[in-house]
Design a protein around this motif. Structure first.
Motif, PDB file in Angstrom:
ATOM      1  N   VAL A   1       0.839  -1.203   0.000  1.00 27.58           N
ATOM      2  CA  VAL A   1       0.000   0.000   0.000  1.00 27.58           C
ATOM      3  C   VAL A   1       0.875   1.255   0.000  1.00 27.58           C
ATOM      4  CG1 VAL A   1      -1.776   1.292   1.257  1.00 27.58           C
ATOM      5  CG2 VAL A   1      -1.938  -1.205   1.078  1.00 27.58           C
ATOM      6  N   ALA A   2       1.957   1.247   0.760  1.00 34.03           N
ATOM      7  CA  ALA A   2       2.861   2.402   0.792  1.00 34.03           C
ATOM      8  C   ALA A   2       3.466   2.664  -0.592  1.00 34.03           C
ATOM      9  CB  ALA A   2       3.958   2.185   1.829  1.00 34.03           C
ATOM     10  N   VAL A   3       3.929   1.616  -1.258  1.00 34.66           N
ATOM     11  CA  VAL A   3       4.496   1.764  -2.605  1.00 34.66           C
ATOM     12  C   VAL A   3       3.410   2.247  -3.562  1.00 34.66           C
ATOM     13  CG1 VAL A   3       5.474   0.499  -4.574  1.00 34.66           C
ATOM     14  CG2 VAL A   3       6.360   0.103  -2.254  1.00 34.66           C
ATOM     15  N   HIS A   4       2.220   1.690  -3.445  1.00 33.70           N
ATOM     16  CA  HIS A   4       1.092   2.104  -4.284  1.00 33.70           C
ATOM     17  C   HIS A   4       0.825   3.596  -4.118  1.00 33.70           C
ATOM     18  CE1 HIS A   4      -2.911   2.182  -6.071  1.00 33.70           C
ATOM     19  NE2 HIS A   4      -3.347   2.742  -4.951  1.00 33.70           N
ATOM     20  N   PHE A   5       0.745   4.063  -2.876  1.00 33.86           N
ATOM     21  CA  PHE A   5       0.484   5.481  -2.630  1.00 33.86           C
ATOM     22  C   PHE A   5       1.592   6.356  -3.213  1.00 33.86           C
ATOM     23  CE2 PHE A   5      -2.474   5.086   1.328  1.00 33.86           C
ATOM     24  CZ  PHE A   5      -3.501   4.673   0.507  1.00 33.86           C
ATOM     25  N   GLU A   6       2.829   5.895  -3.159  1.00 35.17           N
ATOM     26  CA  GLU A   6       3.945   6.658  -3.731  1.00 35.17           C
ATOM     27  C   GLU A   6       3.798   6.817  -5.244  1.00 35.17           C
ATOM     28  OE1 GLU A   6       7.727   4.916  -2.700  1.00 35.17           O
ATOM     29  OE2 GLU A   6       7.293   5.046  -0.555  1.00 35.17           O
ATOM     30  N   LEU A   7       3.164   5.841  -5.896  1.00 33.88           N
ATOM     31  CA  LEU A   7       2.991   5.875  -7.343  1.00 33.88           C
ATOM     32  C   LEU A   7       1.726   6.625  -7.777  1.00 33.88           C
ATOM     33  CD1 LEU A   7       4.043   2.204  -8.148  1.00 33.88           C
ATOM     34  CD2 LEU A   7       5.397   4.284  -8.478  1.00 33.88           C
ATOM     35  N   CYS A   8       0.905   7.019  -6.799  1.00 33.89           N
ATOM     36  CA  CYS A   8      -0.291   7.808  -7.097  1.00 33.89           C
ATOM     37  C   CYS A   8       0.108   9.275  -7.272  1.00 33.89           C
ATOM     38  CB  CYS A   8      -1.314   7.674  -5.973  1.00 33.89           C
ATOM     39  SG  CYS A   8      -2.071   6.042  -5.888  1.00 33.89           S
ATOM     40  N   GLU A   9      -0.826  10.081  -7.731  1.00 40.11           N
ATOM     41  CA  GLU A   9      -0.587  11.519  -7.858  1.00 40.11           C
ATOM     42  C   GLU A   9      -0.115  12.078  -6.520  1.00 40.11           C
ATOM     43  OE1 GLU A   9      -0.781  13.480 -10.464  1.00 40.11           O
ATOM     44  OE2 GLU A   9      -1.798  12.198 -11.917  1.00 40.11           O
ATOM     45  N   LYS A  10       0.857  12.962  -6.570  1.00 39.24           N
ATOM     46  CA  LYS A  10       1.381  13.581  -5.342  1.00 39.24           C
ATOM     47  C   LYS A  10       0.274  14.266  -4.550  1.00 39.24           C
ATOM     48  CE  LYS A  10       5.560  13.375  -3.807  1.00 39.24           C
ATOM     49  NZ  LYS A  10       5.818  12.084  -3.249  1.00 39.24           N
ATOM     50  N   SER A  11      -0.671  14.893  -5.245  1.00 40.23           N
ATOM     51  CA  SER A  11      -1.750  15.592  -4.548  1.00 40.23           C
ATOM     52  C   SER A  11      -2.577  14.633  -3.698  1.00 40.23           C
ATOM     53  CB  SER A  11      -2.648  16.328  -5.538  1.00 40.23           C
ATOM     54  OG  SER A  11      -3.249  15.408  -6.430  1.00 40.23           O
ATOM     55  N   PHE A  12      -2.669  13.360  -4.122  1.00 35.95           N
ATOM     56  CA  PHE A  12      -3.423  12.357  -3.373  1.00 35.95           C
ATOM     57  C   PHE A  12      -2.802  12.124  -1.999  1.00 35.95           C
ATOM     58  CE2 PHE A  12      -3.829   7.836  -2.195  1.00 35.95           C
ATOM     59  CZ  PHE A  12      -5.195   7.765  -2.025  1.00 35.95           C
ATOM     60  N   THR A  13      -1.504  11.830  -1.962  1.00 35.17           N
ATOM     61  CA  THR A  13      -0.850  11.574  -0.678  1.00 35.17           C
ATOM     62  C   THR A  13      -0.710  12.851   0.147  1.00 35.17           C
ATOM     63  OG1 THR A  13       1.303  11.660  -1.776  1.00 35.17           O
ATOM     64  CG2 THR A  13       0.389   9.478  -1.350  1.00 35.17           C
ATOM     65  N   ASN A  14      -0.556  13.984  -0.509  1.00 35.81           N
ATOM     66  CA  ASN A  14      -0.507  15.245   0.238  1.00 35.81           C
ATOM     67  C   ASN A  14      -1.818  15.491   0.967  1.00 35.81           C
ATOM     68  OD1 ASN A  14       2.099  15.733  -0.593  1.00 35.81           O
ATOM     69  ND2 ASN A  14       1.528  17.186  -2.197  1.00 35.81           N
ATOM     70  N   ASP A  15      -2.942  15.205   0.312  1.00 37.17           N
ATOM     71  CA  ASP A  15      -4.255  15.379   0.943  1.00 37.17           C
ATOM     72  C   ASP A  15      -4.397  14.486   2.173  1.00 37.17           C
ATOM     73  OD1 ASP A  15      -5.062  17.275  -0.885  1.00 37.17           O
ATOM     74  OD2 ASP A  15      -6.241  15.877  -2.092  1.00 37.17           O
ATOM     75  N   ILE A  16      -3.943  13.255   2.071  1.00 39.47           N
ATOM     76  CA  ILE A  16      -4.014  12.335   3.217  1.00 39.47           C
ATOM     77  C   ILE A  16      -3.136  12.867   4.346  1.00 39.47           C
ATOM     78  CG2 ILE A  16      -3.468  10.019   4.073  1.00 39.47           C
ATOM     79  CD1 ILE A  16      -4.086   8.997   1.230  1.00 39.47           C
TER      80      ILE A  16
END
Length: 154
Positions: free
Chosen positions: A17-32
């Motif tokens: 899940v951590a690797v997956h989130f890293e490969l998502c749009e930066k704005s996605f993980t920034n929002d979380i």
């Protein structure tokens, strides 16, 4: 990218899940990260949610995480994410279909989620599935799907 998707449930671990989130749009993980600890969120998803996953070989490319309350027959989608290179390929739509079908089989009658009001692409997908807008608070919109109606986009 044209992935060969394999759909699975509850296979991912915290590292996946951590690797997956890293490969998502930066704005996605920034929002979380603005709302909670990313590490804590990943731990909670893996330990407490029911996960619908799209894999391309050993790469988690799409994820829907749902918390289920079997007492009230309700589910809450806490995460819908697809890695950046697979956006627009129908991965989220396929995962959402699988999620709805499985939840209906488990007796869940209502599914809700929150989405940023600026995420018009996601709002369009959820609306197509039959989610209705319940209320808007600040920058987030709460949407609900009645799974008993079976009117979602199968």
């Amino acid at each position: 990218m044209n992935p060969k998707l394999m759909f699975k449930q509850n296979v991912s671990n915290e590292n996946d899940v951590a690797v997956h989130f890293e490969l998502c749009e930066k704005s996605f993980t920034n929002d979380i990260s603005l709302r909670t600890s990313l590490t804590g969120y990943i731990e909670k998803i893996v330990s407490k949610s029911f996960r619908f996953e799209a894999w391309d070989n050993r790469k988690l490319i799409g994820l829907i995480a749902v918390y289920i309350n079997f007492d009230s027959f309700c589910g809450y989608i806490t995460n819908v994410s697809v890695i950046k290179e697979c956006n627009g390929l129908g991965v989220a739509k396929s995962l959402l279909k699988e999620c709805c079908n499985q939840l209906i089989q488990q007796g869940i009658t209502e599914l809700s989620l929150e989405v940023k009001t600026t995420n018009t692409k996601a709002i369009g997908l959820y609306t197509k599935f039959g989610f209705v807008k319940e209320n808007e608070a600040n920058t987030y919109l709460r949407m609900i799907l009645n799974l008993k109606s079976n009117k979602y986009d199968k």
